[in-house]
Design a protein around this motif. Structure first.
Motif, mmCIF file in Angstrom:
data_model
loop_
_atom_site.group_PDB
_atom_site.id
_atom_site.type_symbol
_atom_site.label_atom_id
_atom_site.label_comp_id
_atom_site.label_asym_id
_atom_site.label_seq_id
_atom_site.Cartn_x
_atom_site.Cartn_y
_atom_site.Cartn_z
ATOM 1 N N THR A 100 0.759 -1.231 0.094
ATOM 2 C CA THR A 100 -0.092 0.017 0.062
ATOM 3 C C THR A 100 0.895 1.202 -0.100
ATOM 4 O O THR A 100 0.501 2.362 0.421
ATOM 5 C CB THR A 100 -0.923 0.168 1.229
ATOM 6 N N LEU A 179 -4.834 2.420 3.343
ATOM 7 C CA LEU A 179 -5.374 1.370 2.534
ATOM 8 C C LEU A 179 -5.305 1.525 0.883
ATOM 9 O O LEU A 179 -4.987 2.735 0.836
ATOM 10 C CB LEU A 179 -7.073 1.305 2.654
ATOM 11 N N ARG A 180 -5.486 0.586 0.195
ATOM 12 C CA ARG A 180 -5.272 0.876 -1.291
ATOM 13 C C ARG A 180 -6.370 0.036 -1.833
ATOM 14 O O ARG A 180 -6.897 -0.953 -1.381
ATOM 15 C CB ARG A 180 -3.943 0.268 -1.709
ATOM 16 N N ASP A 181 -6.716 0.412 -2.943
ATOM 17 C CA ASP A 181 -7.866 -0.303 -3.745
ATOM 18 C C ASP A 181 -7.447 -1.771 -4.154
ATOM 19 O O ASP A 181 -6.383 -1.941 -4.747
ATOM 20 C CB ASP A 181 -7.978 0.541 -5.320
ATOM 21 N N ILE A 265 -5.176 7.126 2.037
ATOM 22 C CA ILE A 265 -5.355 6.300 0.818
ATOM 23 C C ILE A 265 -4.183 6.114 -0.221
ATOM 24 O O ILE A 265 -3.573 7.385 -0.585
ATOM 25 C CB ILE A 265 -6.552 6.858 0.139
ATOM 26 N N TYR A 322 -12.047 -0.175 1.750
ATOM 27 C CA TYR A 322 -11.537 0.865 0.835
ATOM 28 C C TYR A 322 -12.548 2.046 0.471
ATOM 29 O O TYR A 322 -12.397 3.310 0.423
ATOM 30 C CB TYR A 322 -11.044 0.344 -0.257
ATOM 31 N N ASN A 326 -12.146 5.614 1.363
ATOM 32 C CA ASN A 326 -11.863 6.574 0.204
ATOM 33 C C ASN A 326 -12.980 7.835 0.301
ATOM 34 O O ASN A 326 -12.698 8.845 -0.088
ATOM 35 C CB ASN A 326 -12.142 5.978 -1.081
#
Length: 421
Positions: A100, A179-181, A265, A322, A326
């Protein structure tokens, strides 16, 4: 006639001498100013680097459960230079999630700890807190610290445990994660851990795995690292990665809201850093960085919409987390101020450009091109990791060295330093 014709020429020569003198003085002042901007990156000991201190004018973040317990009191004060100042936060918990951008984030935190002589709670044996054994974090996993010192930061890979962390860090610690997609994070995890995650090793390719995940992933499997194959971010955060019920996911979000001051993010890394800077009351110089532990861009595949939907469907918890964070991230950006964010991003990019110009060679290098073992990133089989290479004149500059130092050498450096502190 000759005398009269020479006098104007002499006057013009005097004017030219004055003009050149002024130009030289201006150039000298410019060099001094530029040197302060660039050479202030130098810090050869873990003492506070006063030259980097910049006045900040935001008020301290309020600890409330609403809005992640982090409310910015006065945006205008920071932008206009009001007299109200906050105190930089030094007690920090960073939940380091996988793939991430978290290693770059960790590097920022390690450099801050080193510069300000803070104590980092370090894993006993390597760069993680017994992660491979599926054990949630507790204080027995941390190296002993010198008498009279308290642990200020926990920032290495672990399986999250609120009780374990709160028993080690001071009560006023600032908690955050990133966090990441899952659409791209999961593909990155697959590539990075393919040879050690049993469900991945059985598949012919990433597309083969995601076309029919249950064929390779068995929910009862307790094999090492098998959790990477489903909702890996939720697992890092200490949750059951197999319970995807709507009520459970709702309770996870509530627990995270109650725990973390902010959730960042990865896709908006620099904007995330600006918000983090605000929360920690740090300076722009404190969050400057060069990316570490990233794949070669040309080897990263494009994940199309159809494939993305399959990935998100398989990683339901991670996808819901996410999506929620987001949304809240952009609410925070709006509250921070779009124009203000743009201005601060410009400042950050300027500092990053100065660092890059002063410290490293142009372009990124792959692992095999790095001859000094101290700077070699871990490179999994079949993956091309990239990193920077120091310029000759920067090889003894402590800040330049720290900027590109990989995670394990950092662990070794901090371990040695804290044992002798």
């Amino acid at each position: 006639m000759i005398i009269f014709s020479i006098l104007p020429l002499q006057n013009e020569m005097k004017k030219l001498e004055i003009l050149l003198g002024c130009s030289a003085l201006f150039f000298l002042l410019f060099v001094i100013y530029s040197s302060r901007n660039i050479l202030s990156f130098r810090t050869d000991s873990p003492k506070e680097d006063k030259s980097w201190q910049q006045a900040t004018t935001i008020t301290p973040l309020k600890k409330t459960k609403d809005d992640y317990r982090a409310q910015v009191a006065d945006q205008k004060g920071h932008a206009t230079g009001a007299k109200t100042k906050c105190k930089p936060r030094k007690n920090i918990f960073f939940m380091k999630t996988h793939k991430t951008g978290s290693t770059t984030m960790q590097n920022i935190l390690l450099r801050y700890a080193w510069t300000h002589d803070l104590t980092v709670g370090l894993p006993l044996k390597s760069n993680n807190f017994d992660y491979a054994n599926r054990k949630k974090f507790d204080g027995t996993m941390v190296q002993p610290v010198a008498s009279g010192r308290e642990i200020n930061m926990l920032i290495h890979h672990m399986i999250f445990s609120r009780a374990g962390i709160s028993a080690v860090l001071p009560r006023d610690a600032f908690y955050f994660t990133v966090l990441r997609d899952p659409a791209t994070q999961f593909e990155s995890v697959y590539k990075y851990f393919k040879t050690v995650v049993a469900p991945f090793t059985k598949a012919k390719s990433f597309e083969d795995f995601i076309a029919n995940p249950p064929k390779y992933f068995k929910s009862t499997a307790k094999l090492t690292f098998s959790w990477f194959a489903k909702n890996g971010m939720a697992f890092d955060l200490g949750f059951d990665n197999l319970n995807e019920g709507d009520a459970k996911i709702k309770s996870i979000i509530k627990e995270m809201d109650d725990t973390f001051d902010i959730v960042l993010i990865s896709e908006y890394f620099d904007m995330s850093l600006i918000l983090l800077k605000e929360g920690l009351c740090w300076t722009m110089a404190d969050i400057a960085y060069l990316s570490v532990n990233a794949r070669r861009t040309s080897t990263v595949p494009f994940v199309d919409g159809k494939l993305s939907n399959k990935i998100r469907s398989w990683n339901k918890i991670d996808s819901q987390l996410y999506k929620y964070y987001n949304t809240t991230f952009w609410k925070r950006v709006k509250k921070f101020g779009i124009k203000r964010m743009q201005a601060e991003l410009k400042q950050l990019n300027k500092i990053k450009s100065e660092l890059k110009l002063f410290c490293v060679e142009d372009g990124l290098f792959i692992n095999k091109d790095i001859t000094d073992g101290k700077y070699k990133m871990y490179n999994p089989p079949g993956v091309e990791m990239t990193q920077y290479h120091l310029k000759k004149e920067a090889e003894k500059n402590e800040t330049c060295i720290q900027l590109i130092l990989p995670e394990i050498p950092w662990w070794q450096k901090m371990t040695q330093h804290q044992r002798t502190a």
